[in-house]
Motif scaffolding. Structure first.
Motif, PDB file in Angstrom:
ATOM      1  N   CYS A 187      -8.571  -8.442  11.070  1.00 48.84           N
ATOM      2  CA  CYS A 187      -7.373  -7.621  10.862  1.00 48.84           C
ATOM      3  C   CYS A 187      -7.003  -6.864  12.147  1.00 48.84           C
ATOM      4  CB  CYS A 187      -7.564  -6.704   9.663  1.00 48.84           C
ATOM      5  SG  CYS A 187      -6.011  -6.035   9.073  1.00 48.84           S
TER       6      CYS A 187
ATOM      7  N   ARG B  78       5.161  -7.563   6.362  1.00 52.46           N
ATOM      8  CA  ARG B  78       3.968  -6.892   5.829  1.00 52.46           C
ATOM      9  C   ARG B  78       3.363  -7.781   4.756  1.00 52.46           C
ATOM     10  NH1 ARG B  78       5.507  -0.972   4.722  1.00 52.46           N
ATOM     11  NH2 ARG B  78       4.822  -1.477   2.647  1.00 52.46           N
TER      12      ARG B  78
ATOM     13  N   TYR C 111       0.348  -7.497   1.710  1.00 52.89           N
ATOM     14  CA  TYR C 111      -0.734  -6.780   1.026  1.00 52.89           C
ATOM     15  C   TYR C 111      -1.158  -7.601  -0.169  1.00 52.89           C
ATOM     16  CZ  TYR C 111       0.513  -2.744   3.794  1.00 52.89           C
ATOM     17  OH  TYR C 111       0.766  -1.900   4.837  1.00 52.89           O
TER      18      TYR C 111
ATOM     19  N   SER D 121      -4.038  -7.229   4.303  1.00 49.47           N
ATOM     20  CA  SER D 121      -3.595  -5.842   4.259  1.00 49.47           C
ATOM     21  C   SER D 121      -3.122  -5.458   5.658  1.00 49.47           C
ATOM     22  CB  SER D 121      -4.757  -4.956   3.825  1.00 49.47           C
ATOM     23  OG  SER D 121      -4.371  -3.616   3.763  1.00 49.47           O
ATOM     24  N   HIS D 122      -1.895  -5.863   6.013  1.00 52.25           N
ATOM     25  CA  HIS D 122      -1.444  -5.579   7.381  1.00 52.25           C
ATOM     26  C   HIS D 122       0.068  -5.437   7.465  1.00 52.25           C
ATOM     27  CE1 HIS D 122       0.206  -9.670   8.354  1.00 52.25           C
ATOM     28  NE2 HIS D 122      -0.524  -9.962   7.310  1.00 52.25           N
ATOM     29  N   GLU D 123       0.485  -4.731   8.519  1.00 46.43           N
ATOM     30  CA  GLU D 123       1.921  -4.622   8.807  1.00 46.43           C
ATOM     31  C   GLU D 123       2.249  -5.383  10.077  1.00 46.43           C
ATOM     32  OE1 GLU D 123       3.459  -0.670   8.705  1.00 46.43           O
ATOM     33  OE2 GLU D 123       2.816  -0.389   6.630  1.00 46.43           O
TER      34      GLU D 123
END
Ligand code: XMP
Length: 504
Positions: A76, A95, A97, A123-125
């Motif tokens: 990540c 994004r 999630y 789980s990232h932008e």
């Protein structure tokens, strides 16, 4: 040993835990660790984290770390910082999630024995938008074309998803592939070795001094004390602070267990002191702080008398991350967990934390190896502030008694139906509202209790347990029939996240 470098992810410790499950010792270091401290590391994993590497200022490892010849896996944020170092461009794409389908290309040792389409947890932008020179793309998802990269010659690997969480189908195997096929790490981590080494270590550090311990009735402080007792014998003095917020019969059970093990235990009855200080206090953090401070004061006054040099604590590895912003200080604080933090400096005590490197399930196994009875080892975790954070709003003696009785009924029913081991934790929460009911043709206007039963592996995430309705019905019937002050029972169907396990 494999070093896990922490950028503040809530799941950093899970990475270490999973590596240990492959029989290799893993230790967590802050992101600013000096390469000198990593001399024993045969491989490195860079964790995720809450920061964004798209900013001008972002947390980075010291640049000498990139010169190390050992394999590095970035996860990540760790992946993004690795890609950035080797020349990738990052961007704020879509994004993501939750779960995603991962498509795997080519052949990477990281994905050995894994299907080429597998479910992973994201789980990232930010995302990696260009491939660094000398790297290959080894995976993508529908949202991001570059979800995994490798450079076999440099021994650098990066993945956008989290292999350490339960919801990544092949996550455990991916970590195992890194440990076994890429790092080829020494497999010498076992709990029996740990016990022997730790007893010797405690003897060497504190063998001739007096050590004090605060027993909470939980598995951690008890296992720590049994371990320390084997190293120190009579030099270990244990105190049990009865803060009046314990489960029904808990004090008697703890006294019986420890005296059976030959450990000296002094009970400090401070029920009135704690309840007095909590009078009218509604705010959860304030309640936690009052309980924590009084615990320290009580403990300090008694421990001073035995002229201790060391304080034994049952701190576990996860306590570090949830309470203090993690190893790197970057993790977001969720709650002030209760422990006896503050004591060592105040009393000039040195800390002994034999379980600091361990996870809860490892502590349970150690307890078993040390001869603690199963019912004790398998007890559900119980928070330091006790029933004080399960009575929502202001606490008083009457409410404690009501909750103790409701909680005892819940525990009896879970044991009766043999379902207590299916849940990680089960408890009752007393709510500060009343509702109207009818009993024997009479109107009632009494309290509402919530039953919380959760499944978890380590308490970091949890899922509400789908208990058969029949069991819930029995619990509800018994609580409303036997406890006059409660006329309504509700069942909590919230997972963590977004809820936490405790309500306060
Ligand atoms: P939360 O409510 O944060 O709880 O989801 C995660 C786990 O930690 C326990 N817990 C505590 N344990 N001192 C403890 O020793 C505390 O102050 C504390 N607060 C929560 C909780 O019961 C669950 O197992």
């Amino acid at each position: 040993m494999i070093a896990v470098i922490d950028f503040g992810s809530q799941t950093t410790q899970l990475i270490a835990r999973k590596i240990r499950e492959w029989g290799v010792f893993a230790e967590i270091f802050p992101f600013h660790v000096h390469p000198e401290d990593l001399k024993d590391a045969q491989g490195i994993v860079l964790s995720g984290g809450p920061e964004s590497a798209v900013q001008t200022q972002y947390p980075q490892v010291r640049k000498e770390i990139w010169d190390l010849s050992v394999p590095i896996l970035g996860i990540c944020y760790g992946f993004q910082s690795l890609a950035l170092h080797y020349g990738a461009v990052l961007g704020k794409s879509k994004r993501e999630y939750g779960s995603a389908k991962l498509k795997i290309f080519g052949s990477s040792p990281l994905f050995a024995d894994i299907r080429d389409d597998t479910v992973v947890w994201m789980s990232h932008e930010d995302s990696v938008e260009t491939l660094p020179e000398g790297f290959d793309t080894i995976a993508s998802t529908a949202s991001i074309p570059i979800a995994g990269i490798q450079s076999l010659s440099r021994k650098r690997y990066g993945i956008q998803f989290h292999p350490e969480v339960f919801h990544t189908e092949a996550g455990f195997q991916i970590i195992g592939n890194f440990v076994e096929k890429i790092v080829k790490a020494d497999k010498d981590w076992s709990l029996s070795n740990f016990i022997e080494m730790e007893i010797e270590r405690i003897k060497a550090i504190a063998g001739k001094d007096t050590v004090v311990a605060g027993i909470s009735g939980g598995v951690d402080s008890t296992v720590a004390s049994v371990l320390a007792h084997q190293a120190l014998g009579k030099n270990l003095h244990c105190f049990f602070v009865d803060h009046g917020l314990l489960r029904k019969n808990e004090r008697e059970e703890v006294v019986e267990l420890l005296s059976g093990l030959g450990i000296q235990l002094e009970v400090l009855d401070r029920k009135a002191l704690f309840l007095d200080a909590l009078k009218g206090v509604e705010d959860p953090e304030e309640k936690r702080k009052i309980i924590g401070k009084l615990f320290i004061d009580t403990f300090e006054a008694s421990a001073k008398k035995v002229q201790a040099k060391f304080l034994l604590q049952g701190t576990l590895y996860p306590d570090v991350i949830e309470s203090s912003g993690g190893v790197s200080g970057l993790a977001v604080k969720i709650k002030s967990h209760h422990n006896v933090g503050g004591l060592p400096e105040k009393m000039n005590l040195k800390l002994l934390e034999p379980l600091k490197m361990l996870f809860k399930d490892e502590v349970r196994l150690i307890g078993k190896k040390l001869g603690l009875p199963d019912p004790f080892i398998l007890r559900h975790p119980f928070p330091g502030p006790g029933l004080g954070i399960r009575i929502i709003g202001a606490v008083d003696g009457k409410k404690v008694e009501v909750l103790q009785n409701a909680d005892a009924i819940l525990r009896e029913e879970l044991a009766k139906y043999d379902v207590d081991h299916q849940v990680w934790q089960g408890f009752v929460v007393l709510l500060p509202i009343r509702s109207v009911g009818v009993m024997g043709d009479q109107r009632t206007y009494q309290c509402v209790a919530a039953v919380r039963l959760v499944e978890a592996v380590d308490g970091m995430t949890a899922r509400w347990h789908k208990m058969p309705h029949e069991v819930l019905e029995h619990i509800s019937n018994r609580i409303t029939n036997e406890i006059i002050e409660i006329n309504r029972v509700v069942y909590d169907i919230t997972s963590k996240p977004p809820g936490t396990i405790e309500w306060e």
